[in-house]
Design a protein around this motif. Sequence first.
Motif, PDB file in Angstrom:
ATOM      1  N   SER A 211      99.845  -8.300 -40.258  1.00 44.85           N
ATOM      2  CA  SER A 211      99.382  -8.626 -38.915  1.00 44.85           C
ATOM      3  C   SER A 211     100.088  -9.869 -38.406  1.00 44.85           C
ATOM      4  O   SER A 211     100.207 -10.071 -37.197  1.00 44.85           O
ATOM      5  CB  SER A 211      97.870  -8.865 -38.921  1.00 44.85           C
ATOM      6  OG  SER A 211      97.174  -7.722 -39.331  1.00 44.85           O
ATOM      7  N   PHE A 212     100.530 -10.739 -39.318  1.00 45.18           N
ATOM      8  CA  PHE A 212     101.192 -11.986 -38.961  1.00 45.18           C
ATOM      9  C   PHE A 212     102.692 -11.765 -38.837  1.00 45.18           C
ATOM     10  O   PHE A 212     103.264 -10.908 -39.500  1.00 45.18           O
ATOM     11  CB  PHE A 212     100.893 -13.051 -40.018  1.00 45.18           C
ATOM     12  CG  PHE A 212      99.438 -13.392 -40.123  1.00 45.18           C
ATOM     13  CD1 PHE A 212      98.900 -14.437 -39.405  1.00 45.18           C
ATOM     14  CD2 PHE A 212      98.592 -12.651 -40.941  1.00 45.18           C
ATOM     15  CE1 PHE A 212      97.558 -14.751 -39.494  1.00 45.18           C
ATOM     16  CE2 PHE A 212      97.242 -12.943 -41.034  1.00 45.18           C
ATOM     17  CZ  PHE A 212      96.723 -14.000 -40.307  1.00 45.18           C
ATOM     18  N   MET A 213     103.343 -12.577 -38.012  1.00 43.47           N
ATOM     19  CA  MET A 213     104.768 -12.381 -37.769  1.00 43.47           C
ATOM     20  C   MET A 213     105.640 -13.025 -38.826  1.00 43.47           C
ATOM     21  O   MET A 213     106.780 -12.596 -39.020  1.00 43.47           O
ATOM     22  CB  MET A 213     105.150 -12.905 -36.377  1.00 43.47           C
ATOM     23  CG  MET A 213     104.650 -12.031 -35.242  1.00 43.47           C
ATOM     24  SD  MET A 213     105.324 -12.485 -33.627  1.00 43.47           S
ATOM     25  CE  MET A 213     107.056 -12.080 -33.838  1.00 43.47           C
ATOM     26  N   ASN A 214     105.180 -14.063 -39.505  1.00 43.56           N
ATOM     27  CA  ASN A 214     106.019 -14.714 -40.508  1.00 43.56           C
ATOM     28  C   ASN A 214     106.302 -13.745 -41.648  1.00 43.56           C
ATOM     29  O   ASN A 214     105.390 -13.193 -42.259  1.00 43.56           O
ATOM     30  CB  ASN A 214     105.339 -15.971 -41.031  1.00 43.56           C
ATOM     31  CG  ASN A 214     106.276 -16.815 -41.867  1.00 43.56           C
ATOM     32  OD1 ASN A 214     106.622 -16.461 -42.987  1.00 43.56           O
ATOM     33  ND2 ASN A 214     106.697 -17.940 -41.312  1.00 43.56           N
ATOM     34  N   MET A 400      96.641 -18.292 -40.466  1.00 44.31           N
ATOM     35  CA  MET A 400      97.200 -18.202 -41.803  1.00 44.31           C
ATOM     36  C   MET A 400      97.827 -19.537 -42.203  1.00 44.31           C
ATOM     37  O   MET A 400      98.429 -20.224 -41.376  1.00 44.31           O
ATOM     38  CB  MET A 400      98.271 -17.105 -41.858  1.00 44.31           C
ATOM     39  CG  MET A 400      99.051 -17.013 -43.160  1.00 44.31           C
ATOM     40  SD  MET A 400      98.077 -16.444 -44.564  1.00 44.31           S
ATOM     41  CE  MET A 400      97.894 -14.699 -44.143  1.00 44.31           C
ATOM     42  N   PHE A 401      97.664 -19.899 -43.482  1.00 48.57           N
ATOM     43  CA  PHE A 401      98.346 -21.055 -44.069  1.00 48.57           C
ATOM     44  C   PHE A 401      99.145 -20.588 -45.271  1.00 48.57           C
ATOM     45  O   PHE A 401      98.657 -19.808 -46.097  1.00 48.57           O
ATOM     46  CB  PHE A 401      97.348 -22.116 -44.510  1.00 48.57           C
ATOM     47  CG  PHE A 401      97.947 -23.190 -45.388  1.00 48.57           C
ATOM     48  CD1 PHE A 401      98.757 -24.177 -44.837  1.00 48.57           C
ATOM     49  CD2 PHE A 401      97.732 -23.192 -46.759  1.00 48.57           C
ATOM     50  CE1 PHE A 401      99.332 -25.149 -45.640  1.00 48.57           C
ATOM     51  CE2 PHE A 401      98.297 -24.165 -47.570  1.00 48.57           C
ATOM     52  CZ  PHE A 401      99.102 -25.150 -47.006  1.00 48.57           C
ATOM     53  N   GLN A 402     100.404 -21.076 -45.382  1.00 46.05           N
ATOM     54  CA  GLN A 402     101.252 -20.762 -46.529  1.00 46.05           C
ATOM     55  C   GLN A 402     101.813 -22.046 -47.138  1.00 46.05           C
ATOM     56  O   GLN A 402     102.159 -22.979 -46.403  1.00 46.05           O
ATOM     57  CB  GLN A 402     102.448 -19.900 -46.114  1.00 46.05           C
ATOM     58  CG  GLN A 402     102.127 -18.562 -45.516  1.00 46.05           C
ATOM     59  CD  GLN A 402     103.401 -17.815 -45.198  1.00 46.05           C
ATOM     60  OE1 GLN A 402     104.235 -17.543 -46.077  1.00 46.05           O
ATOM     61  NE2 GLN A 402     103.588 -17.484 -43.935  1.00 46.05           N
ATOM     62  N   ALA A 444      99.051 -18.838 -36.068  1.00 47.74           N
ATOM     63  CA  ALA A 444      97.928 -18.229 -35.357  1.00 47.74           C
ATOM     64  C   ALA A 444      98.481 -17.180 -34.397  1.00 47.74           C
ATOM     65  O   ALA A 444      99.561 -17.369 -33.822  1.00 47.74           O
ATOM     66  CB  ALA A 444      97.131 -19.279 -34.584  1.00 47.74           C
ATOM     67  N   PHE A 445      97.771 -16.064 -34.247  1.00 45.63           N
ATOM     68  CA  PHE A 445      98.245 -15.018 -33.339  1.00 45.63           C
ATOM     69  C   PHE A 445      97.069 -14.339 -32.644  1.00 45.63           C
ATOM     70  O   PHE A 445      95.921 -14.395 -33.092  1.00 45.63           O
ATOM     71  CB  PHE A 445      99.073 -13.970 -34.089  1.00 45.63           C
ATOM     72  CG  PHE A 445      98.239 -12.942 -34.819  1.00 45.63           C
ATOM     73  CD1 PHE A 445      97.827 -11.770 -34.191  1.00 45.63           C
ATOM     74  CD2 PHE A 445      97.859 -13.148 -36.133  1.00 45.63           C
ATOM     75  CE1 PHE A 445      97.055 -10.833 -34.853  1.00 45.63           C
ATOM     76  CE2 PHE A 445      97.086 -12.222 -36.809  1.00 45.63           C
ATOM     77  CZ  PHE A 445      96.680 -11.059 -36.169  1.00 45.63           C
ATOM     78  N   TYR A 446      97.408 -13.678 -31.532  1.00 41.68           N
ATOM     79  CA  TYR A 446      96.453 -12.788 -30.858  1.00 41.68           C
ATOM     80  C   TYR A 446      97.223 -11.557 -30.408  1.00 41.68           C
ATOM     81  O   TYR A 446      98.273 -11.661 -29.761  1.00 41.68           O
ATOM     82  CB  TYR A 446      95.798 -13.458 -29.653  1.00 41.68           C
ATOM     83  CG  TYR A 446      94.641 -12.645 -29.108  1.00 41.68           C
ATOM     84  CD1 TYR A 446      93.341 -12.873 -29.553  1.00 41.68           C
ATOM     85  CD2 TYR A 446      94.847 -11.614 -28.185  1.00 41.68           C
ATOM     86  CE1 TYR A 446      92.276 -12.120 -29.088  1.00 41.68           C
ATOM     87  CE2 TYR A 446      93.789 -10.848 -27.719  1.00 41.68           C
ATOM     88  CZ  TYR A 446      92.511 -11.106 -28.173  1.00 41.68           C
ATOM     89  OH  TYR A 446      91.450 -10.339 -27.725  1.00 41.68           O
TER      90      TYR A 446
END
Length: 486
Positions: A211-214, A400-402, A444-446
């Motif tokens: 879901s996240f772009m990274n 998200m945190f990485q 963060a994303f929407y």
Amino acid sequence: MPVITLPLSPRCRAYVLAVLTAIAFWGTGLPSALAQSETSKSAFTPTDEAVSFPLGGAGQIPIGPLVTSLYGNPHLLGDWGGIQPWLMKRGIFVNVGVNEEFMGNITGGRTRDHVLAGQVAGEVDIDWRKLAGIPDFWTHMLVVNGHGNNFSHTLGDYVANPEQIYGARGNVVAHLVSLYADKSFLHDRIILSFGWMPTGSFFNFDYLACSFMNVAICGNFAPGKYVPGGRDWPSGNLGGIVRFRPTERTYIMAGAFGVTQAGYNGGISGWSWGQKMSGVSTQAELGWSPSFGRDDLLGHYKIGAYYDNSRYPNLYEDINGNSFQATGLPRRYESGQWSSWLMFDQMLVRNGKGVANGLIAIGGLGYAQGNIVAMRDHEWIGLLESGTPWNRPMDQAGIMFQNIDMSHTLRLQQQSSAALGVPFLSNQWGTVYGVQNWERVYEAFYSVHLLRATSLQFDFQYLQHPGATTTFGGAAVVGGQFTTNF
């Protein structure tokens, strides 16, 4: 044939069934999402148009398609004027997915710039029971066309690239991602897959993270997916996998893949299967899919590892254990390379009937052999929520945190380069701009559901120590992606 129907997000287009390599053994725990990386890589939200998966004779395990499939998705253009139903009746499933991305940094990084990149993916999945009367047998083929520019070069960060879609596709019209077959046995409790396929579409795959772009977490984590023994989508490997489900909520799978140390598996086009093999990568994974409480709070937990028996050069040492750059002596070679992982997702609060309709925690950690792999460890933790609480059930939001740590041996090499006044050597993560230590990513994303099978995602990331160095300032990155399935 019995059918189980699940909701599917409009963004979950090209890696749609990749997760079924694991959830085929999760049984009635129900798959949470179907997604993955560098195609349109997004987890699905819980109340979109439904997708149906055929089940085997036991009525428990989906027998196909099991990996990287667009099969069953809703289509922006409907049933193609009746063509789709005609094909599906004969066991032929054809899909075309499009993903276009924009990304730019407003502070920090090597340069201030923005890029566009995109991909068109086409897939054919065939159920040979319907087409030719061959029971429990499927074949799958996926090709992609990538275009655009590389944001990593602009940003100076090849370690935790904020951009999903660019890379490894080659400058060709149709890059082959997969071409393989599935055969099930014992009422589908055992499934054998063989052919050309990405190892990461089966192992250490986290569909919700897509879901996240990274790209460092989608759908396979770094470091495992950037080394020859575990290269992921869109790089394929010749090999085979056996999957077994001992109980309704557990699975075991193991596989073996040929390893090539060339820059591209299958050549730049993905079609050159005759490359010289340096060894074999053997992989194994165990999974558990519990459900807690009256609200049926679903979770998925997996642990696994792989071992590649090829020989690789030590990142720092010569044959005597000193800096090979300083002495000029041949490098020490190590026999074998390993990587391991622990991954999970767990629904914390349910706010609807959909399998992903609620607040979900996702996370994991991965390790690799630091004396020959530039990245030693990678940890991540995040939260996802569907738009149901604010009456947008097909929207999705997440944070998200990485944390990424590069290996000590790599730092010794780079400190040696600096002391000798010679350029830094590139590694599995590309160009190096300084001594690499650690990097952290906050995202963060929407995602907004626009039309049937179509969505638009807005994304913000802050990268602390881009490229895992202090050469460039922390980078604030904004971007977005448009995805649709025709």
